[in-house]
Each structure stands twice: as C-alpha cells, then as structure tokens.
Design a protein around this motif. Structure first.
Motif, PDB file in Angstrom:
ATOM      1  N   SER A 194       0.836  -1.271   0.028  1.00 56.07           N
ATOM      2  CA  SER A 194       0.043   0.121   0.024  1.00 56.07           C
ATOM      3  C   SER A 194       0.814   1.218   0.026  1.00 56.07           C
ATOM      4  CB  SER A 194      -0.901  -0.128   1.201  1.00 56.07           C
ATOM      5  OG  SER A 194      -0.184   0.143   2.296  1.00 56.07           O
ATOM      6  N   ASP A 195       2.076   1.110   0.675  1.00 60.93           N
ATOM      7  CA  ASP A 195       2.805   2.250   0.577  1.00 60.93           C
ATOM      8  C   ASP A 195       3.531   2.665  -0.643  1.00 60.93           C
ATOM      9  OD1 ASP A 195       3.259   3.540   3.165  1.00 60.93           O
ATOM     10  OD2 ASP A 195       4.577   2.095   3.854  1.00 60.93           O
ATOM     11  N   LYS A 196       3.909   1.444  -1.420  1.00 61.66           N
ATOM     12  CA  LYS A 196       4.512   1.719  -2.727  1.00 61.66           C
ATOM     13  C   LYS A 196       3.433   2.311  -3.978  1.00 61.66           C
ATOM     14  CE  LYS A 196       8.012  -1.760  -2.585  1.00 61.66           C
ATOM     15  NZ  LYS A 196       8.444  -3.322  -2.938  1.00 61.66           N
ATOM     16  N   ILE A 197       1.906   1.536  -3.847  1.00 62.04           N
ATOM     17  CA  ILE A 197       0.946   1.973  -4.278  1.00 62.04           C
ATOM     18  C   ILE A 197       0.861   3.534  -4.299  1.00 62.04           C
ATOM     19  CG2 ILE A 197      -1.684   2.144  -4.741  1.00 62.04           C
ATOM     20  CD1 ILE A 197      -1.603  -0.983  -4.097  1.00 62.04           C
ATOM     21  N   LEU A 198       0.707   4.033  -2.962  1.00 58.82           N
ATOM     22  CA  LEU A 198       0.654   5.459  -2.723  1.00 58.82           C
ATOM     23  C   LEU A 198       1.720   6.232  -3.279  1.00 58.82           C
ATOM     24  CD1 LEU A 198      -0.753   7.817  -1.398  1.00 58.82           C
ATOM     25  CD2 LEU A 198       0.553   7.166   0.637  1.00 58.82           C
ATOM     26  N   THR A 199       3.121   5.876  -3.237  1.00 61.04           N
ATOM     27  CA  THR A 199       4.321   6.532  -3.872  1.00 61.04           C
ATOM     28  C   THR A 199       4.146   6.710  -5.375  1.00 61.04           C
ATOM     29  OG1 THR A 199       5.542   5.778  -1.965  1.00 61.04           O
ATOM     30  CG2 THR A 199       6.941   6.584  -3.915  1.00 61.04           C
ATOM     31  N   ILE A 200       3.867   5.574  -5.828  1.00 58.07           N
ATOM     32  CA  ILE A 200       3.849   5.464  -7.297  1.00 58.07           C
ATOM     33  C   ILE A 200       2.508   6.264  -7.835  1.00 58.07           C
ATOM     34  CG2 ILE A 200       3.898   3.975  -9.560  1.00 58.07           C
ATOM     35  CD1 ILE A 200       5.274   1.862  -8.131  1.00 58.07           C
ATOM     36  N   THR A 201       1.494   6.296  -7.069  1.00 54.67           N
ATOM     37  CA  THR A 201       0.232   7.040  -7.598  1.00 54.67           C
ATOM     38  C   THR A 201       0.616   8.561  -7.592  1.00 54.67           C
ATOM     39  OG1 THR A 201      -1.251   5.424  -6.681  1.00 54.67           O
ATOM     40  CG2 THR A 201      -1.996   7.656  -6.952  1.00 54.67           C
ATOM     41  N   LYS A 202       1.338   9.041  -6.607  1.00 50.87           N
ATOM     42  CA  LYS A 202       1.929  10.471  -6.482  1.00 50.87           C
ATOM     43  C   LYS A 202       2.990  10.510  -7.759  1.00 50.87           C
ATOM     44  CE  LYS A 202       1.913  10.886  -1.615  1.00 50.87           C
ATOM     45  NZ  LYS A 202       2.742  10.884  -0.333  1.00 50.87           N
ATOM     46  N   GLU A 203       3.859   9.720  -8.156  1.00 47.39           N
ATOM     47  CA  GLU A 203       4.619   9.991  -9.368  1.00 47.39           C
ATOM     48  C   GLU A 203       3.692  10.029 -10.660  1.00 47.39           C
ATOM     49  OE1 GLU A 203       7.221   6.753  -9.523  1.00 47.39           O
ATOM     50  OE2 GLU A 203       8.136   7.189  -7.506  1.00 47.39           O
ATOM     51  N   PHE A 204       2.590   9.086 -10.783  1.00 48.66           N
ATOM     52  CA  PHE A 204       1.839   9.043 -11.827  1.00 48.66           C
ATOM     53  C   PHE A 204       1.151  10.454 -11.941  1.00 48.66           C
ATOM     54  CE2 PHE A 204      -2.490   8.498 -13.555  1.00 48.66           C
ATOM     55  CZ  PHE A 204      -2.239   7.829 -14.763  1.00 48.66           C
ATOM     56  N   ILE A 205       0.455  11.025 -10.934  1.00 49.00           N
ATOM     57  CA  ILE A 205      -0.293  12.351 -11.136  1.00 49.00           C
ATOM     58  C   ILE A 205       0.799  13.496 -11.115  1.00 49.00           C
ATOM     59  CG2 ILE A 205      -1.624  13.803  -9.606  1.00 49.00           C
ATOM     60  CD1 ILE A 205      -3.130  11.514 -10.739  1.00 49.00           C
ATOM     61  N   ALA A 206       2.065  13.365 -10.558  1.00 52.69           N
ATOM     62  CA  ALA A 206       2.702  14.507 -10.806  1.00 52.69           C
ATOM     63  C   ALA A 206       3.417  14.530 -12.475  1.00 52.69           C
ATOM     64  CB  ALA A 206       4.150  14.158  -9.990  1.00 52.69           C
TER      65      ALA A 206
END
Length: 742
Positions: free
Chosen positions: A726-738
């Motif tokens: 879940s931590d990794k999903i959150l981190t990559i989601t932030k990268e995706f939106i950025a």
C-alpha cells in the motif's frame, strides 16, 4: 488434426455461426424455390442483423433481446427508406439516427450488440432502397428474419439446452488449468517471474469474461426458470473453479528464499513443482473431456502425488535432522497444505463429471446468488447523463456518425459502385480505441484483398452454381466462426462468401472485387484517421479512472475481510461480491494497459507506472485473498487492536491514493516516522500476543502448537507485505499524477 477439427466444431463460436448460417440459408433456398428470391434474401438479412444480440444470458432475457433487436433493425431500415427521397431532411435525419443508434450502447453488452446491428442495417439499407408500401414490406421481411433467427436459436437451445454452459465451463476449466500451470512455472530457478505474473494478469481478463457469462446463464436461469440437476451441477463446478483460482492467488511463496534454502536439496522443490503441474494437467484433461462431451475418467492419481511430496519432506527431515530441518519442513508443509486443499477442490469438479452430485442445495440462496448478476434495467437517465464530451460513449458515437456521414458523401460525390460497402467497413472495424481500430483496419484490407483473389480464382475455374453456392455457405459458416478469435481469417472468408454470391448473381465479378477492395480501403482509411484525429480515446486519458476503480475494489475487499475477522459468523454475500469486483477491476485495469500498448509510442504516457500499479494491485489482491482464506479456514480469536491498526494504515494509504487520482485535496501524513514506529510496535505486539496465546494453550500438543505459531507468523508477514504494498501504491500514484496532472 482431427481432434482440432472436432474441438472447433464443438466450440461456442461454431455453434453460433451455425445458427446464423442456417437462419440465413434456409429462407433463401425456400423462397428461391417458390420464385421469390428477393424475399428470402431480405429475411436472411434480418436474421444476419439480429444474431449479434444473441449473447449469454437466461432464456427470458435472450428472447426479449432478440425480439427488440429485430424490431430496431427493421425500424431503422424503414426510416432510412422513407426519408431518403427528401435530401433536405435526409442528411440531418441520417446523422441523428446514426448517433442515437450508436449511443444506445451505454446500456451494456446486449445494447452494444443491438447498436452494432442497427448500424449494419442502416449501412446496408443503401444497397437497395425502396419507397412507399414496398419499403414497409421490406422492413417487415427484415423483422420476420429476426424472428426466424430467434426460432432457430431456440431450437438449438432446446435440442442441447446445457451445451453452451458446458462449453463455457470447459473454457473456464482450461483457463484455470493454464493459471495453475503458470503457478508451477514460477518454481523454475531461472523463471522470469515478472513476465509470468503479467501472463496471469492477461489470463485474469479472459477468466473474468467466462465467469460473467456463466453467472448470467447459471444464476439467471435459477432466478427465472427454477432449478435442475444439471444447472445445480454446473453451478457447483463454477463456484469451485472460482475457489480454485482464489486459493491459487491467495497462496504466495517467497520463491527466491525457497530456492536458496533448498539449493542442496532441490528434489523437494521439484517434487512440489511436479505436483503443481499435475494439478494443472488434471484440469486440462477434464476440460477436454467436457468439450468433447465424453465421460470423464480420472487419469492422474493426485493422492499419489501428495504422498510423493510428503515423502520428499520426510527425506529432507531425515537428512538434516529435526532441529536443523525445522524451518525447511515448515515451508514445505505449508506448500503441502495448499496442494491438499487444491486437490480437494479439483476432486469436487471431477466428481461433478463422473457421478451425480445431490449434496449441494442452493434453494435458500437464490436471492443471494442473484446479487452477483449485472442488473438489467435501462433508465433514460443513463442516456441523458452520457450526453457530454466527458463520456467515451458520446465521443465515440459522434466520431462514428461523422465518419459514416463523410464516407457516405465521398461515395456519392465520387464514382464508387457500392457506397454501402464503405459504410459497412467503417461500422465493422471502428472501435472506441485506436489500437483495435488500427488492427482491424489492417486485417480488413488484408482479408479483403486475399479473399477477393482466392475467390476470383475459384469462380474463374468453377462455373457450376451449385458448387459455388456450397463454397459460399461453407465460407460464411467458417468466416463467422472466426469473427471473435481471428478477424483476419474471418474477413478473408466473408469476402470469399460475398464474391461467390455475386459470382452467382452477376457475370462481371472482376469489377465487383475491384470495387470491394477500393471501398474497403476508403472505409478503413476513414476509420483509422477519425480515431486518431476526432476526439481520440487515448488510454492514458482513462488510466486514472481504471487505477482508481482497481484500488477502491481492493480496499473494499480488504474492509470486508477485516469486518468478517472482527464479527466472525457466516461469510456474508457482501464479502463474495467485494471479492468478485476486485477480480473484475484488476482485469479491467489490465485490459486498459493492453490497449495502451497497441497505441502510438507518443501516446503511451506513464506506461511503466501503470504497469507497476497493475502488478502492485494484483499483489495486494493476492495478499488480501491470502488473509481472507486463512481467516475462513482457521479458528481464530477476536481481532486485536494491533490487527485493526495495521489494516487501518493499509486502507488509509489506499484512500489517500484514490483521493490523489481524483485530484481532490489530501491530508498529508505529518508524522510519517511516528507511524512507522507505531507500525513496528503493533507488529511486535501481534507476534507477542499470538505466540503467548499459543504457548498457554494446553489443549495443543507440541506439533500442533508449532504449526499454529507458524500460521500466525504467516498472517503477520501478510500484514507487513500489505503495508509495504500500500505504501508503494501510494508512492507510485503520486509519481503518476505528478507526471500526468491533467
């Protein structure tokens, strides 16, 4: 070779093609014998227009869907014929009719097929226009053709009422076997595990479709026409197949750790891999038996394979000694328990096809089962809500309407022989996505040229009309059979069918072929350009939506697991529904990713991030299923505060990811380090409480206590893994939106 032919002729695609071929050929032969060829041909067209709506469902919905589609195709044909003589009215009317015919696809799969049929009917209405009463008669013959197709379809249904379900079950067993085979491949020391997981994700897409088809028929039939022993048996098999897949997904092993641990004793892992392959092999053989409608005889002795693995575990323990081998024995025993559960479930499927099953009663669960069906209702509000450029249905309908209108105008202005072939090509190959339209455009042109050349060669050599008619019927039958599986072959054979028909009706066959090829080129080019330039539906534009739905489905599934752990009792239907939706949404995400791969490189934005998030979501689903399976199959104590704290952290991460994907304001974690400290504390607390409880349980002997401790450790490891995921999903989601702020 013979087995392949038998498999093909027993397939659902061939049976469906047989229905429409029979419904199209019989009227032509009958009315031609009476001297009314045109009436027979029009009735055949009505049957051909109607057959796409004959999709998997219960009998009541099938009949309604076919009748409504027959009514739609006959009405749109009549309207085109009546309005055509008035140019000032015809062109705006045609545009509105095309747009509305396309927009009805917002109501789901059957509506999409009805939409396709309506567009076919509009396109082919320009082949032979009628006026006045003649137009009314022509449309009534089309409607009669639709009703005749319904009669043929019902005859097929009642002759072999369970054959469709059996074929779908056979495909479901085959795909499940393939899924288990991939699980076995993971045990190769040099396996590309990332690629294998991607293959499993692709397989999930196919399994989702098979499962949905079976739900519509099996559960729908129970709701509308009561129960039967065959329906009950197939429902048992279907539920068991879902459980086999869930069990496979929920049991994860650290392959690198195991290969390292058993590097000096590889025979133990080879014994397990051999068992894994035998599980897959058993299902594969069972699938072939169901497909051939032959009596199933069990070939693999799965108990013997289990005994073989147990012997390998005993040999490992004896070689190293009890203390030194304890960790390895625990790992192997865990693998053995998984295999034993799978064998139990596979035995249920085997029993269903080798003996009668009467021990399962679903009478009290009818209403619960119905909740798994996709609702069938068509409110006008759904259509109105999609009248917006934010709707992919609206954009595709507008794009399709403009392209067909442009094709019609080009066909009228330039000296094309058959304008309707341009329109037909656009309707058949144009899809909402660029990748599929591009692929179908290429296959359409290739198949048209190849089919035209082959058919011209045959017509030039064979001048017997009966022989050519037989060739035409065979090409139609096989061509329609390949429509879903291989569009290139389908187009080649259907082109040959068209050329053969014209070879019978007109002597100037070379000119017919030339114009068909030219019309196909124009239609394919227009469709390709429109999908690229007119409000294109690039997948990166929808990626956030698919990611959001997948993460939310995972979150809901995890919440159901946590709630069940806290409350215990009977497993609620909401739990199973959440599990079903999690499987479906991960499949939808993977389908979107597949479509993106087919698009131009410049439009494959955020492809690596989407792929990572798809794999992470699949892993989270696997971990959640593992936890859910453990809770269901073990007697557990009340959920502790530490368990709920960890689950809350995972759900919080997922909620945070969903909020980011929705571009909503988020509350950023201010005390990240404190949360990590709390997590560490609660993980230690979980270990302490579980191990303390087991140490003080006087009812357990030493071996049972050790086994329970190992299981408790497994649950804690799953919670740690879920937190990390879940931590990794959150981190990559932030990268995706950025990188994709819009």
């Amino acid at each position: 070779m013979f087995d392949r032919i038998v498999k093909f002729t027993n397939s659902t695609s061939f049976i469906n093609a047989s229905k429409v071929t029979l419904a199209s050929v019989v009227p032509v032969l009958f009315f031609n014998f009476l001297g009314y060829f045109e009436i027979g041909f029009t009735i055949a067209l009505g049957a051909f227009y109607t057959y796409p709506s004959d999709i998997p469902s219960n009998l009541k919905h099938k009949i309604k869907g076919i009748v409504v589609t027959a009514l739609i195709v006959s009405c749109v044909n009549l309207l085109v014929n009546l309005v055509y003589p008035f140019p000032w009215l015809f062109y705006p009317f045609l545009g509105i009719l095309l747009f509305l015919s396309s927009m009805i696809s917002v109501y789901g799969q059957r509506a999409t097929m009805a939409s396709f049929s309506a567009l076919l009917s509009i396109s082919l209405s320009f082949a032979h226009l009628h006026e006045g009463w003649e137009a009314v008669l022509h449309s009534s013959y089309i409607f009669a053709g639709g009703l005749f197709y319904l009669i043929v379809s019902l005859i097929f249904h009642y002759v072999k009422p369970h054959r469709y379900v059996e074929l779908q079950i056979a495909d479901g067993i085959r795909l499940t076997a393939k899924y288990l085979k991939l699980r076995g491949d993971l045990w190769n020391p040099d396996a590309d595990r990332k690629k294998i997981i991607e293959k499993q994700l692709h397989l999930q897409v196919e399994l989702n479709q098979i499962h949905e088809n079976l739900r519509q028929v099996l559960i729908g039939n129970r709701a509308t026409s009561g129960d039967s022993s065959q329906n009950r048996k197939m429902l048992i098999v279907f539920i068991t197949l879902v459980e086999i897949q869930e069990l496979a997904l929920s049991t994860s092993f650290d392959h690198n750790k195991l290969h390292k641990k058993f590097s000096d004793h590889p025979e133990a892992l080879r014994s397990y891999q051999n068992l894994a392959y035998k599980l897959a092999s058993t299902l594969k053989k069972l699938s072939k038996s169901v497909h051939k409608a032959s009596k199933y005889i069990s070939v693999n002795d799965l108990k013997k394979e289990l005994d073989g693995l147990q012997s390998a575990i005993d040999a490992y323990k004896n070689n190293l000694g009890k203390i030194e081998a304890s960790e390895g024995v625990w790992m192997l025993t865990n693998m053995l328990k998984y295999a034993q559960k799978q064998v139990e479930k596979i035995k249920i499927v085997e029993m269903a096809f080798s003996s009668a099953i009467h021990s399962f009663d679903f009478k009290e669960k009818n209403k619960e089962l119905e909740k798994f069906l996709t609702p069938q209702y068509y409110p006008i509000r759904t259509l109105i809500e999609n009248f917006s450029f934010s709707s992919t249905f609206f954009r595709h309908s507008l794009r399709l309407t403009i392209t067909i209108m442009l094709g019609f105008i080009i066909g009228k202005l330039l000296p094309f022989q058959n304008v309707y072939w341009i329109l037909l090509t656009i309707v058949v190959i144009m899809r909402p996505g660029y990748g599929l339209t591009k692929e179908r455009s290429y296959n359409r042109v290739f198949g048209t040229i190849l089919g035209g050349l082959i058919a011209f060669g045959i017509v030039s050599l064979v001048h017997n009309h009966i022989a050519i008619s037989i060739f035409a019927i065979v090409c139609m039958l096989i061509g329609i059979s390949f429509t879903q599986s291989n569009y290139k072959i389908s187009t080649t054979l259907v082109t040959m069918y068209v050329v053969f028909v014209y070879g019978i009706l007109t002597p100037n066959i070379l000119e017919v072929i030339q114009f068909r090829i030219l019309d196909s080129l124009v239609g394919a080019t227009l469709a390709f350009l429109a999908n690229y330039y007119l409000w294109p539906a690039w997948e990166f534009l929808n990626a956030a939506s698919f990611l959001e739905k997948s993460i939310e489905a995972n979150k809901n599934y995890l919440q159901e697991i946590a709630e069940y752990y806290n409350k215990k009792g009977t497993l609620p239907t909401s739990y199973r529904l959440a599990r079903k939706n999690a499987f479906i949404e991960i499949g939808n995400l993977m389908t979107s990713f597949q479509r993106m791969v087919q698009e131009p490189k410049s439009k494959q934005k955020q492809l690596p991030q989407i792929n990572k998030l798809a794999v992470l979501n699949h892993s989270l689903l696997s971990s959640s299923a593992s936890l859910g399976t453990y809770i269901q199959s073990h007697k557990t104590t009340s959920a502790s505060e530490s368990f709920n704290f960890v689950i809350d952290i995972v759900i919080s991460n997922l909620n945070h990811s969903i909020t980011i994907l929705r571009h909503e304001k988020t509350s950023i974690y201010k005390n990240k380090d404190i949360n990590k400290e709390k997590l560490t504390f609660h993980f230690e607390e979980l270990k302490r409480k579980n191990f303390s409880r087991l140490e003080n349980d006087n009812e357990l002997d030493e071996n049972a206590r050790e086994s329970k401790m190992q299981e408790a450790q497994l649950v804690i490891e799953q919670l740690i893994w879920m937190t990390d995921l879940s931590d990794k999903i959150l981190t990559i989601t932030k990268e995706f939106i950025a990188k994709n702020p819009d």
